[in-house]
Design a protein around this motif. Structure first.
Motif, short mmCIF file in Angstrom:
data_model
loop_
_atom_site.label_atom_id
_atom_site.label_comp_id
_atom_site.label_asym_id
_atom_site.label_seq_id
_atom_site.Cartn_x
_atom_site.Cartn_y
_atom_site.Cartn_z
N MET A 1 0.84 -1.18 0.00
CA MET A 1 0.00 0.00 0.00
C MET A 1 0.89 1.24 0.00
O MET A 1 1.82 1.34 0.78
CB MET A 1 -0.90 -0.03 1.24
N HIS A 2 0.60 2.18 -0.90
CA HIS A 2 1.37 3.42 -0.99
C HIS A 2 1.10 4.27 0.25
O HIS A 2 0.02 4.24 0.82
CB HIS A 2 0.97 4.19 -2.25
N ILE A 3 2.10 5.03 0.66
CA ILE A 3 2.00 5.78 1.91
C ILE A 3 0.88 6.81 1.89
O ILE A 3 0.27 7.10 2.91
CB ILE A 3 3.37 6.42 2.23
N TYR A 4 0.54 7.35 0.72
CA TYR A 4 -0.53 8.35 0.65
C TYR A 4 -1.91 7.71 0.53
O TYR A 4 -2.92 8.40 0.59
CB TYR A 4 -0.30 9.32 -0.50
N GLU A 5 -1.99 6.41 0.39
CA GLU A 5 -3.28 5.72 0.39
C GLU A 5 -3.72 5.38 1.81
O GLU A 5 -4.86 5.00 2.01
CB GLU A 5 -3.19 4.44 -0.44
N VAL A 6 -2.83 5.51 2.77
CA VAL A 6 -3.14 5.16 4.15
C VAL A 6 -4.11 6.18 4.75
O VAL A 6 -5.13 5.81 5.33
CB VAL A 6 -1.85 5.07 4.99
N LEU A 7 -3.82 7.47 4.61
CA LEU A 7 -4.68 8.51 5.17
C LEU A 7 -5.79 8.82 4.18
O LEU A 7 -5.54 9.20 3.04
CB LEU A 7 -3.87 9.79 5.43
N ARG A 8 -7.03 8.66 4.59
CA ARG A 8 -8.16 8.94 3.70
C ARG A 8 -8.59 10.39 3.81
O ARG A 8 -8.72 11.08 2.82
CB ARG A 8 -9.33 8.03 4.04
N ARG A 9 -8.89 10.85 5.05
CA ARG A 9 -9.32 12.22 5.25
C ARG A 9 -9.20 12.56 6.72
O ARG A 9 -9.26 11.67 7.58
CB ARG A 9 -10.76 12.42 4.78
N PRO A 10 -9.06 13.83 7.05
CA PRO A 10 -9.09 14.23 8.46
C PRO A 10 -10.53 14.24 8.95
O PRO A 10 -11.46 14.50 8.19
CB PRO A 10 -8.50 15.62 8.44
N LEU A 11 -10.73 13.93 10.21
CA LEU A 11 -12.06 13.98 10.80
C LEU A 11 -12.16 15.24 11.65
O LEU A 11 -11.39 15.42 12.60
CB LEU A 11 -12.31 12.74 11.67
N ILE A 12 -13.07 16.11 11.28
CA ILE A 12 -13.24 17.36 12.00
C ILE A 12 -14.60 17.30 12.69
O ILE A 12 -15.64 17.50 12.06
CB ILE A 12 -13.14 18.56 11.05
N THR A 13 -14.58 16.99 13.97
CA THR A 13 -15.78 16.92 14.79
C THR A 13 -15.55 17.74 16.04
O THR A 13 -14.44 18.26 16.28
CB THR A 13 -16.10 15.47 15.18
N GLU A 14 -16.56 17.86 16.87
CA GLU A 14 -16.42 18.60 18.11
C GLU A 14 -15.38 17.95 19.01
O GLU A 14 -14.55 18.62 19.62
CB GLU A 14 -17.77 18.67 18.82
N LYS A 15 -15.42 16.63 19.08
CA LYS A 15 -14.46 15.91 19.93
C LYS A 15 -13.03 16.04 19.39
O LYS A 15 -12.09 16.18 20.16
CB LYS A 15 -14.87 14.45 20.02
N SER A 16 -12.87 15.99 18.07
CA SER A 16 -11.52 16.07 17.51
C SER A 16 -10.93 17.47 17.67
O SER A 16 -9.72 17.62 17.81
CB SER A 16 -11.51 15.66 16.04
N THR A 17 -11.76 18.51 17.68
CA THR A 17 -11.23 19.86 17.90
C THR A 17 -10.79 20.04 19.35
O THR A 17 -9.85 20.78 19.62
CB THR A 17 -12.26 20.94 17.52
N VAL A 18 -11.44 19.35 20.29
CA VAL A 18 -11.00 19.38 21.68
C VAL A 18 -9.65 18.67 21.81
O VAL A 18 -8.76 19.12 22.54
CB VAL A 18 -12.06 18.74 22.60
N LEU A 19 -9.49 17.57 21.08
CA LEU A 19 -8.22 16.82 21.13
C LEU A 19 -7.06 17.61 20.55
O LEU A 19 -5.90 17.36 20.91
CB LEU A 19 -8.37 15.49 20.39
#
Length: 94
Positions: A1-19
């Protein structure tokens, strides 16, 4: 698997902004990826130092379509902890 196929998308939610205040960032990742692959992908893509990776498999949700119950596919998310002082500029200002 190519290294750029590993990350699909960032998750931007209320909990992730707190993290983000704790220097942790959340991504949806490919199903066949492991912690080492995720660490290498984040370090190469964003030029930061990763100190920890936690991977969670999210179960599919049940939905009704008429009389049928459909279950969405399970997916993986990764919570990536960065070295103090490092930031991913992609998430800033969201």
């Amino acid at each position: 698997m190519h290294i750029y196929e590993v990350l699909r998308r960032p998750l931007i939610t209320e909990k992730s902004t707190v993290l983000q205040g704790l220097n942790k960032y959340v991504f949806e990742v490919a199903d066949g990826s492991n912690k080492l692959m995720i660490k290498q992908a984040v370090e190469k893509a964003f030029k930061v130092t990763v100190t920890g990776v936690n991977v969670v498999t999210m179960q599919g949700k049940k939905k009704r379509m008429g009389r049928r119950e459909v279950i969405s596919l399970p997916w993986k998310k990764a919570i990536v902890t960065l070295k103090p002082g490092d930031k991913i500029e992609f998430f800033e200002g969201v």
